[in-house]
Write an enzyme that holds these catalytic residues in place. Structure first.
Site, PDB file in Angstrom:
ATOM      1  N   LYS A 174      39.023   7.636 -20.050  1.00  0.00           N
ATOM      2  CA  LYS A 174      39.346   7.340 -18.637  1.00  0.00           C
ATOM      3  C   LYS A 174      38.024   6.989 -17.944  1.00  0.00           C
ATOM      4  CE  LYS A 174      39.778   8.159 -14.578  1.00  0.00           C
ATOM      5  NZ  LYS A 174      39.112   7.201 -13.669  1.00  0.00           N
ATOM      6  N   GLY A 227      29.901  13.165 -14.323  1.00  0.00           N
ATOM      7  CA  GLY A 227      30.233  12.757 -12.965  1.00  0.00           C
ATOM      8  C   GLY A 227      29.739  13.781 -11.963  1.00  0.00           C
ATOM      9  N   SER A 228      30.435  13.851 -10.848  1.00  0.00           N
ATOM     10  CA  SER A 228      29.978  14.710  -9.749  1.00  0.00           C
ATOM     11  C   SER A 228      30.296  16.184 -10.012  1.00  0.00           C
ATOM     12  CB  SER A 228      30.682  14.281  -8.458  1.00  0.00           C
ATOM     13  OG  SER A 228      32.076  14.489  -8.604  1.00  0.00           O
ATOM     14  N   ASN A 229      29.584  17.063  -9.302  1.00  0.00           N
ATOM     15  CA  ASN A 229      29.846  18.505  -9.444  1.00  0.00           C
ATOM     16  C   ASN A 229      31.215  18.877  -8.915  1.00  0.00           C
ATOM     17  OD1 ASN A 229      26.888  18.266  -9.640  1.00  0.00           O
ATOM     18  ND2 ASN A 229      27.101  20.454  -9.900  1.00  0.00           N
ATOM     19  N   VAL A 231      34.035  17.224  -8.953  1.00  0.00           N
ATOM     20  CA  VAL A 231      35.102  16.980  -9.935  1.00  0.00           C
ATOM     21  C   VAL A 231      34.864  17.813 -11.194  1.00  0.00           C
ATOM     22  CG1 VAL A 231      36.196  15.229 -11.389  1.00  0.00           C
ATOM     23  CG2 VAL A 231      35.544  14.659  -9.047  1.00  0.00           C
ATOM     24  N   GLY A 232      33.631  17.865 -11.648  1.00  0.00           N
ATOM     25  CA  GLY A 232      33.316  18.566 -12.905  1.00  0.00           C
ATOM     26  C   GLY A 232      33.721  20.032 -12.863  1.00  0.00           C
ATOM     27  N   GLU A 249      28.458  17.009 -17.587  1.00  0.00           N
ATOM     28  CA  GLU A 249      27.112  16.615 -17.151  1.00  0.00           C
ATOM     29  C   GLU A 249      27.250  16.128 -15.730  1.00  0.00           C
ATOM     30  OE1 GLU A 249      24.776  17.859 -20.089  1.00  0.00           O
ATOM     31  OE2 GLU A 249      24.115  16.949 -18.223  1.00  0.00           O
ATOM     32  N   CYS A 283      21.527   9.586 -12.941  1.00  0.00           N
ATOM     33  CA  CYS A 283      21.548  11.043 -12.794  1.00  0.00           C
ATOM     34  C   CYS A 283      20.133  11.599 -12.917  1.00  0.00           C
ATOM     35  CB  CYS A 283      22.467  11.661 -13.824  1.00  0.00           C
ATOM     36  SG  CYS A 283      22.148  11.033 -15.457  1.00  0.00           S
ATOM     37  N   GLU A 384      22.232  15.757  -3.724  1.00  0.00           N
ATOM     38  CA  GLU A 384      22.061  14.533  -4.502  1.00  0.00           C
ATOM     39  C   GLU A 384      22.471  13.336  -3.644  1.00  0.00           C
ATOM     40  OE1 GLU A 384      24.829  13.599  -7.713  1.00  0.00           O
ATOM     41  OE2 GLU A 384      23.096  13.175  -8.979  1.00  0.00           O
TER      42      GLU A 384
END
Ligand code: NDP
Length: 492
Positions: A174, A227-229, A231-232, A249, A283, A384
């Site tokens: 995805k 991806g972003s924190n 969503v992660g 990551e 990143c 970030e």
């Protein structure tokens, strides 16, 4: 208008969804590459089911045979390098030189993973009993989901998909919604390389629908996410609830530390490269320069001159050094951080707004921006930004530099500029990042070296290098007793 299709169960299928989004060139939004349909939950489920079915045969295909397919994929990537690099620049915005670099990294990763197929070794272990021994074997999980961001839309998918396939997993991929064209091209090359039907599936669609459906599907035994924190951490929680493996990551706030004995030219050039390369959308981008007071004026003066000299423009122009940010969301978000820097009391010394000039009107161009007088509590020092914005922070000495550098929730990359071996090694010991660089930018990495962060940046095994297969395999332990007798004693 090109409509990107899903690849499910060995077939290219157009989504039945009514929702769609245009795929725009961020350097010129009148250039529409195609339309991405946002796949339905039902389509996402079908992809997982196809993968689950194909897994049964794939897992029993010998690993070197799987590796040969990935090796063929590496060759196809190499043959298609120029074409894919141009597509990547048109879709994501980075300069052609950066796109070629990303392609080369992807080829290297695929080659490395293909070789790992012949090294999927376990170990034999001596027993404390006579005529006994134990050994370990690596086995695949089953269906693995690879969920990726837009900033490295070729390299990140390759460094997840290649080891996942070599290890014998079936994959549902995805990609980010804003970079469907590169995802489709990668899929075409995987198909041409000979990945069997159903073993690899591409689902285009939004994270909140298609992504959510895939990552929460009970048949998905492992999720590799970059991806972003925000969503992660949600994925991590959901996977933990059903006991699925997860690797995340996420964000970074990477510091460079510049000491008084640094080669100032090297420090400035490397900071500019780290902060503004890929338009700051890496990143591992440098976002904080922590400079000791004695050399700070000199560093800042040179830094401003270099930031202002960078040529901004369409990445497909070979003279461009800084391309656009990826889309209108990033554009607004980066500009709002520049406002936050001003509001919080930092001094703007370079850039600070929308880049204007010939050829820039229709794209998402932001000036390379430098703030000085930044203090650790300011938002631009903590959060970030993911754009071409650098915060310079002055410190008295090495000890204060270490405190400031480590005062971050993130821990991805860092670097130090100095020629003092003792302080360089103290920095390596004490810096709280998963990767660190000495006298070179915070960015960059090699295909055969592990990659990843600590603290809020990373969860789970490191990607790439000697650890690439760790996430994608389970270790099975086998005890063999060839005494032919019932065991006496040692019954623990
Ligand atoms: P996002 O977290 O927004 O998206 C990443 C991927 O997750 C996209 O494919 C997205 O789909 C998908 N997604 C979103 N919501 C869900 C959900 N609920 N369930 C499943 N999938 C979902 O990140 P960005 O794409 O904006 O990428 C930028 C971020 O990536 C930055 O924070 C950056 O630091 C980080 N990054 C980290 C790296 C590292 O190695 N540490 C390397 C590169 C980037 P959709 O596109 O449809 O929203």
């Amino acid at each position: 208008m090109k409509v990107y299709r899903n690849y499910i169960g060995g077939q290219w299928l157009e989504s039945a969804s009514q929702s769609a989004a245009p795929n725009l060139n961020p350097a010129d939004t009148s250039d529409v590459l195609g339309t991405v349909k946002l796949s339905t939950r039902e389509e996402a489920r079908r992809a997982v089911e196809s993968a689950a079915e194909a897994f049964r045969d794939w897992r029993s295909t010998p690993a070197p045979t799987r590796g040969r397919i990935v090796a063929r994929f590496a060759r196809l990537l190499e043959d298609d390098k120029e074409n894919l690099a141009a597509l990547l620049t048109r879709e994501e915005g980075k300069t052609l030189a950066e796109s070629r670099g990303e392609l080369q990294r992807s080829i290297n990763v695929a080659e490395f993973c293909a070789g790992e197929a012949r090294r999927m070794n376990g170990e034999t272990i001596q027993s404390e009993l006579p005529s006994n021994f134990a050994y370990t074997i690596r086995q695949p999980h089953g269906v693995v989901a690879c969920v990726t961001p837009w900033n490295f839309p070729v390299a990140i998918p390759v460094w997840k998909i290649a080891p996942a396939l070599v290890a014998g997993n079936a994959v549902v991929f995805k990609p980010a919604t804003v970079t469907p064209a590169t995802a489709v091209r990668l899929t075409e090359l995987l198909v041409e390389a000979g990945v069997p039907k159903g073993v690899f599936n591409l689902v285009l669609g939004s994270g909140s629908e298609a992504g959510d459906e895939i990552t929460n599907h009970p048949a998905v035994r492992a999720v590799s996410f970059t991806g972003s924190n925000q969503v992660g951490l949600k994925l991590y929680e959901a996977c933990a609830r059903r006991g699925a493996k997860v690797q995340c990551e996420m964000g970074g706030k990477n510091p460079v530390v510049v000491l008084e004995d640094a080669d100032m030219n090297l420090a400035v050039e490397s900071t500019v490269q780290g902060a503004f390369g890929s338009t700051g959308q890496r990143c591992t981008a440098t976002s904080r320069a922590i400079v000791v007071d004695r050399v700070a004026d000199n560093f800042i003066e040179r830094l401003i001159a270099r930031a202002e000299s960078l040529k901004i423009g369409d990445g497909s122009d070979p003279s461009t050094e800084v391309g656009p940010v990826v889309d209108s969301n990033q554009f607004k978000s980066v500009l709002s951080y520049i406002d936050a820097g001003r509001e919080d009391g930092a001094s703007l010394v370079a850039g600070g707004g929308v880049a204007e000039g010939p050829g820039l009107r229709k794209g998402y161009f932001i000036q390379p921006t430098v703030f000085v007088g930044v203090t650790p509590e300011m938002r631009i020092a903590r959060e970030e930004i993911f754009g071409p914005v650098l915060s310079v922070m002055r410190v008295q000495d090495f000890d204060e530099a270490m405190r400031v550098a480590n005062d971050s929730e993130y821990g991805l990359s860092s670097s130090i500029f100095s020629n003092d071996a003792a302080r360089i090694f103290r920095f390596i010991d004490e810096i709280e990042t998963g990767m660190t660089h000495v006298n070179s930018p915070t960015t960059g990495g090699e295909a055969h070296v592990p990659f990843g962060g600590i603290k809020a940046t990373g969860i789970g095994e490191r990607e790439q290098g000697s650890t690439a297969l760790d996430f994608y395999t389970e270790l099975k332990v086998v005890y063999v007793d060839y005494t032919g007798r019932k065991r006496e004693g040692n019954l623990y």
